[in-house]
Enzyme design. Sequence first.
Site, PDB file in Angstrom:
ATOM      1  N   SER A 113       0.790  -1.229   0.000  1.00 45.26           N
ATOM      2  CA  SER A 113       0.000   0.000   0.000  1.00 45.26           C
ATOM      3  C   SER A 113       0.824   1.282   0.000  1.00 45.26           C
ATOM      4  O   SER A 113       1.572   1.515  -0.936  1.00 45.26           O
ATOM      5  CB  SER A 113      -0.952  -0.045   1.188  1.00 45.26           C
ATOM      6  OG  SER A 113      -1.862   0.987   1.096  1.00 45.26           O
ATOM      7  N   HIS A 114       0.713   2.072   1.081  1.00 47.88           N
ATOM      8  CA  HIS A 114       1.379   3.373   1.112  1.00 47.88           C
ATOM      9  C   HIS A 114       2.865   3.255   1.437  1.00 47.88           C
ATOM     10  O   HIS A 114       3.582   4.249   1.399  1.00 47.88           O
ATOM     11  CB  HIS A 114       0.698   4.260   2.148  1.00 47.88           C
ATOM     12  CG  HIS A 114       0.787   3.693   3.537  1.00 47.88           C
ATOM     13  ND1 HIS A 114      -0.002   2.643   3.951  1.00 47.88           N
ATOM     14  CD2 HIS A 114       1.568   4.009   4.591  1.00 47.88           C
ATOM     15  CE1 HIS A 114       0.303   2.349   5.202  1.00 47.88           C
ATOM     16  NE2 HIS A 114       1.248   3.161   5.615  1.00 47.88           N
ATOM     17  N   ASP A 277      -2.814   6.395  -3.247  1.00 43.45           N
ATOM     18  CA  ASP A 277      -1.622   5.726  -2.723  1.00 43.45           C
ATOM     19  C   ASP A 277      -1.185   4.557  -3.607  1.00 43.45           C
ATOM     20  O   ASP A 277      -1.719   4.340  -4.693  1.00 43.45           O
ATOM     21  CB  ASP A 277      -1.857   5.260  -1.283  1.00 43.45           C
ATOM     22  CG  ASP A 277      -2.813   4.089  -1.193  1.00 43.45           C
ATOM     23  OD1 ASP A 277      -3.663   3.950  -2.094  1.00 43.45           O
ATOM     24  OD2 ASP A 277      -2.713   3.301  -0.236  1.00 43.45           O
ATOM     25  N   ASP A 279      -1.628   1.337  -3.741  1.00 46.30           N
ATOM     26  CA  ASP A 279      -2.590   0.351  -4.252  1.00 46.30           C
ATOM     27  C   ASP A 279      -3.947   0.957  -4.576  1.00 46.30           C
ATOM     28  O   ASP A 279      -4.911   0.229  -4.840  1.00 46.30           O
ATOM     29  CB  ASP A 279      -2.737  -0.806  -3.263  1.00 46.30           C
ATOM     30  CG  ASP A 279      -3.253  -0.345  -1.907  1.00 46.30           C
ATOM     31  OD1 ASP A 279      -2.989   0.815  -1.535  1.00 46.30           O
ATOM     32  OD2 ASP A 279      -3.923  -1.130  -1.229  1.00 46.30           O
ATOM     33  N   ASP A 281      -6.226   2.670  -2.808  1.00 46.56           N
ATOM     34  CA  ASP A 281      -7.395   2.708  -1.924  1.00 46.56           C
ATOM     35  C   ASP A 281      -7.481   3.973  -1.074  1.00 46.56           C
ATOM     36  O   ASP A 281      -8.504   4.235  -0.464  1.00 46.56           O
ATOM     37  CB  ASP A 281      -7.493   1.435  -1.062  1.00 46.56           C
ATOM     38  CG  ASP A 281      -6.253   1.180  -0.226  1.00 46.56           C
ATOM     39  OD1 ASP A 281      -5.304   1.984  -0.298  1.00 46.56           O
ATOM     40  OD2 ASP A 281      -6.230   0.148   0.480  1.00 46.56           O
ATOM     41  N   ARG A 282      -6.404   4.764  -1.053  1.00 47.41           N
ATOM     42  CA  ARG A 282      -6.464   6.004  -0.271  1.00 47.41           C
ATOM     43  C   ARG A 282      -6.668   7.214  -1.171  1.00 47.41           C
ATOM     44  O   ARG A 282      -6.358   7.167  -2.359  1.00 47.41           O
ATOM     45  CB  ARG A 282      -5.159   6.225   0.477  1.00 47.41           C
ATOM     46  CG  ARG A 282      -4.886   5.214   1.527  1.00 47.41           C
ATOM     47  CD  ARG A 282      -3.672   5.625   2.315  1.00 47.41           C
ATOM     48  NE  ARG A 282      -3.413   4.649   3.350  1.00 47.41           N
ATOM     49  CZ  ARG A 282      -2.661   4.870   4.409  1.00 47.41           C
ATOM     50  NH1 ARG A 282      -2.081   6.047   4.564  1.00 47.41           N
ATOM     51  NH2 ARG A 282      -2.481   3.943   5.311  1.00 47.41           N
ATOM     52  N   LYS A 376     -11.505   0.403   0.986  1.00 45.22           N
ATOM     53  CA  LYS A 376     -11.547   1.828   0.742  1.00 45.22           C
ATOM     54  C   LYS A 376     -11.175   2.060  -0.709  1.00 45.22           C
ATOM     55  O   LYS A 376     -10.584   1.192  -1.345  1.00 45.22           O
ATOM     56  CB  LYS A 376     -10.636   2.582   1.708  1.00 45.22           C
ATOM     57  CG  LYS A 376      -9.188   2.094   1.802  1.00 45.22           C
ATOM     58  CD  LYS A 376      -8.527   2.782   2.988  1.00 45.22           C
ATOM     59  CE  LYS A 376      -7.038   2.481   3.081  1.00 45.22           C
ATOM     60  NZ  LYS A 376      -6.769   1.255   3.828  1.00 45.22           N
TER      61      LYS A 376
HETATM   62  C1  VG1 Z   1      -2.563   2.412   8.521  1.00 45.78           C
HETATM   63  C2  VG1 Z   1      -3.707   3.374   8.763  1.00 45.78           C
HETATM   64  C3  VG1 Z   1      -5.029   2.633   8.723  1.00 45.78           C
HETATM   65  C4  VG1 Z   1      -5.151   1.897   7.379  1.00 45.78           C
HETATM   66  C5  VG1 Z   1      -3.948   1.008   7.176  1.00 45.78           C
HETATM   67  C6  VG1 Z   1      -3.946   0.345   5.810  1.00 45.78           C
HETATM   68  O1  VG1 Z   1      -2.521   1.446   9.543  1.00 45.78           O
HETATM   69  O2  VG1 Z   1      -3.559   4.035   9.991  1.00 45.78           O
HETATM   70  O3  VG1 Z   1      -6.075   3.554   8.894  1.00 45.78           O
HETATM   71  O4  VG1 Z   1      -6.317   1.119   7.353  1.00 45.78           O
HETATM   72  O5  VG1 Z   1      -2.745   1.763   7.275  1.00 45.78           O
HETATM   73  O6  VG1 Z   1      -4.017   1.302   4.811  1.00 45.78           O
HETATM   74  P1  VG1 Z   1      -1.530   1.548  10.791  1.00 45.78           P
HETATM   75  O7  VG1 Z   1      -1.734   0.281  11.560  1.00 45.78           O
HETATM   76  O8  VG1 Z   1      -0.163   1.716  10.235  1.00 45.78           O
HETATM   77  O9  VG1 Z   1      -1.941   2.767  11.551  1.00 45.78           O
HETATM   78  V1  VG1 Z   1      -3.309   0.987   3.320  1.00 45.78           V
HETATM   79  O10 VG1 Z   1      -3.839   2.101   2.247  1.00 45.78           O
HETATM   80  O11 VG1 Z   1      -1.676   1.145   3.764  1.00 45.78           O
HETATM   81  O12 VG1 Z   1      -3.717  -0.590   3.013  1.00 45.78           O
HETATM   82 CO    CO Z   2      -3.516   1.535   0.376  1.00 43.06          CO
END
Ligand code: VG1
Ligand code: CO
Length: 543
Positions: A113-114, A277, A279, A281-282, A376
Amino acid sequence: MTILTQTCTPFEGQKPGTSGLRKKTRVYMQPGYVECFVQSIFNAIGGVAGKTLVIGGDGRYFNAEAIQTILRMASANGAALAIVGQGGLLSTPAASNLIRQRGADGGLILSASHNPGGIDEDFGLKYNISNGGPAPEAITDAIFEQTKTISSYKTLDTADIDLGQIGTVSLGDMAVEIVDPVEDYAALMEELFDFGALRALFASGFTMKFDAMHAVTGPYAKAILEDTLGAPEGTVLNGVPSVDFGKGHPDPNPIWAKPLVDMVMSDDGPDFAAASDGDGDRNMILGKGVYVTPSDSLAVLAANAHLAPGYERGIAGVARSMPTSGACDRVAEALAVECFETPTGWKFFGNLLDAGRVTLCGEESAGTGSDHVREKDGLWAVLLWLNILAVRKMSVKDILQDHWQTYGRNYYSRHDYEAVDSAAANGLMADLTAKLDDLAGQTFGACTVTMADSFSYHDSVDGSVSHNQGLRINFEGGGRAVLRLSGTGTEGATLRVYLERYEVPEGDLNIETQTALKDIAEATALISGLTERTGRTAPNVMT
Ligand code: VG1
Ligand code: CO
């Protein structure tokens, strides 16, 4: 083609976090690492014999190799069909949509993801269930149990297959259907939004920039915004996915997408801007001269969703993660719909969406979505904003001001302390947890604590309970701080401190955010011993 049963020994720490198993890419590249985790997933879900799986990823480094491994294993384990995005690519919301539309049994999403990508950065793998959403905790726990005792995996003795051509090929006894990653997703967006109104908006000279951050949404955004809705070429920036995201950090926030923020803050900036982001979803939403916090964005979308065709009958309810600001709660109250507070991570929204209790969901971390999929969805949020702008014919800034004047403003910021020593971070959390019960009534700096607890979630649909989902400290006057450790990082610990303060509609709605939250930040630092324990005097990232 022979099915091979290979022996293997468990790897330490294959425990899925907030969203799948994220590790350094080199950890994933160890021989047998992907295999052990994937076989553990298959074992935990009762095998994949005869099943249909959707498989795709965000295109980061190692996506191409890992997907071949997964396909061979799916075939060797008896899967009937794998639906794969062309080139191995699928955005997370598009994968969720495919699982649902095609009635698949589940899916595997290759993404961190991010988190940045590259051989020295991060890789990840996530299992989604048949509703299209991330596996709930009962399943991720079962996967982790399997990883501890795994002793063999099944694979095929065969070469890689070509994922570049759309069509169906066979891999052992399994069919592999290679699909256009964008088509079905774009069709779904057209059902939800008034594309005619959006075309007219762009035709009227409305300007927009979308930063795909060299990640997977580039092709989606180009197809929808430029090719279908008529936004001029060049609307989509950094639109070609690359394995290392242009050496960037594909996290759409004011830090990592700074060039875009600078653009909208300039005099000749576009009317609207957004970013997504790794993937897809953000989302980050910006208007000329204004950044919309994700918490406010969720509230604005909830208040205005009925303006888009897909939501014209209104919303059933709203859910937000606990650290997300209470802005959407006020909208839910005004609309007289249910509002839920869940732990961080999209997997907790699935039951509420499936049960029809909520239509919109959101997280402070730039995630917003609805019941159209079970993830998302970055571009969806952008299109809903565009639809609202097209109908209301107001600027983003004016919509936001109007929202605050109606509901009041939840000043909000998240402070991240990254790569903190794990022992120090765990110590801070443990000691704070131990003294939570004594905090009420005590004053720290300018703030007095009214309530403090460790958040436990009771799922009202399946009755499951999840403990230790973040520490909450409420202050007199409606302020709040939340502290939790990230479950997506791959280096040391990341401490997230979430700060919030409510201002009534008649109050001062235009204070600079960090100034508005200064007292709460100081009180939180005093309560937690943040500076002494982490050795940090300032956060790495403030969103
Ligand atoms: C983070 C965010 C959370 C989100 C998760 C996955 O998690 O705070 O809100 O759902 O990333 O997002 P954490 O445990 O690091 O706070 V994504 O777009 O990285 O799949
Ligand atoms: Co993501």
